[in-house]
Design a protein around this motif. Structure first.
Motif, PDB file in Angstrom:
ATOM      1  N   ARG A  86     -13.215  71.581   8.662  1.00  0.00           N
ATOM      2  CA  ARG A  86     -12.907  72.956   9.073  1.00  0.00           C
ATOM      3  C   ARG A  86     -13.234  73.171  10.553  1.00  0.00           C
ATOM      4  N   HIS A 133      -8.251  85.387   9.939  1.00  0.00           N
ATOM      5  CA  HIS A 133      -9.266  84.394   9.567  1.00  0.00           C
ATOM      6  C   HIS A 133     -10.361  85.024   8.723  1.00  0.00           C
ATOM      7  N   ASP A 134     -10.864  86.175   9.155  1.00  0.00           N
ATOM      8  CA  ASP A 134     -11.934  86.829   8.414  1.00  0.00           C
ATOM      9  C   ASP A 134     -11.484  87.183   6.998  1.00  0.00           C
ATOM     10  N   ALA A 137     -11.224  83.885   5.058  1.00  0.00           N
ATOM     11  CA  ALA A 137     -12.561  83.349   4.808  1.00  0.00           C
ATOM     12  C   ALA A 137     -13.259  84.135   3.715  1.00  0.00           C
ATOM     13  N   GLY A 140     -11.989  83.102   0.418  1.00  0.00           N
ATOM     14  CA  GLY A 140     -12.244  81.709   0.084  1.00  0.00           C
ATOM     15  C   GLY A 140     -11.044  80.796   0.341  1.00  0.00           C
ATOM     16  N   THR A 141      -9.981  81.339   0.917  1.00  0.00           N
ATOM     17  CA  THR A 141      -8.790  80.562   1.209  1.00  0.00           C
ATOM     18  C   THR A 141      -9.003  79.624   2.378  1.00  0.00           C
ATOM     19  N   CYS A 142      -9.836  80.035   3.296  1.00  0.00           N
ATOM     20  CA  CYS A 142     -10.014  79.299   4.553  1.00  0.00           C
ATOM     21  C   CYS A 142     -11.408  78.728   4.633  1.00  0.00           C
TER      22      CYS A 142
END
Length: 142
Positions: A86, A133-134, A137, A140-142
Motif C-alpha cells: 500500500r 481515499h478517506d 479507507a 476497508g476498500t483501500c
C-alpha cells in the motif's frame, strides 16, 4: 495555547510557502526539469531537496532530546513503520502525478496565490482524491 499554536502554524506556513517560492518549487516546468534525468536535466532543485533533508535531520535530532514539543503535550509521530504494498503503491502514484503535473501538495497550495490555471484544476482534484481515499479507507476498500 490553541491560539498560539494557530499563530505559529500560520507564521511557519507562510515561511514555508515563501521558501518554496524562492527555491523555484512553485514552477512546474522547473520541477519537471529536475525529474527529467534522461533529458534536459535541471539539478538546481537537488540543492533544495538536500537542504530539506538537512533541516529535517536537524529537527529529528532536536526532537530526540525533548520530552515533548513546545506547544503540545506529546509528539505525534507515525505509528506504522512497515513498508508494504500500500505504501509503495501510494508513493508510485504520488511520484507519477508529481512528474506529470510538476506539482505536489505543499507547493500547489502555495501556488494558489499565483492563480495559475493548472493549479486551479490540480488542487480541487487533489482534495477530491484525498476525500475519496478517506472514504475508501474507512470502508476497508483501500
Amino acid at each position: 495555547m490553541a491560539g498560539l499554536r494557530l499563530l505559529s502554524a500560520l507564521i511557519l506556513g507562510a515561511v514555508f510557502g515563501f521558501g518554496l517560492a524562492i527555491s523555484g518549487m512553485l514552477d512546474p516546468a522547473r520541477v519537471r526539469g529536475f525529474l527529467d534525468i534522461a533529458g534536459n536535466w535541471d539539478p538546481s532543485l537537488g540543492f533544495v531537496l538536500a537542504g530539506a533533508v538537512l533541516v529535517a535531520g536537524l529537527g529529528r535530532l532536536v526532537q530526540t532530546r525533548l520530552s515533548h514539543p513546545l506547544l503540545s503535550d506529546r509528539f505525534h509521530l507515525p505509528e506504522k513503520t512497515q513498508i508494504d504494498a500500500r505504501l509503495i503503491t501510494g508513493a508510485a502514484i504520488f511520484g507519477i502525478g508529481w512528474g506529470m503535473a510538476g506539482l505536489c501538495p505543499g507547493p500547489a497550495v502555495a501556488d494558489l496565490m499565483l492563480g495559475a490555471p493548472a493549479v486551479l484544476v490540480f488542487v480541487p482534484a487533489m482534495i477530491v482524491g484525498m476525500l475519496l481515499h478517506d472514504r475508501l479507507a474507512a470502508d476497508g476498500t483501500c
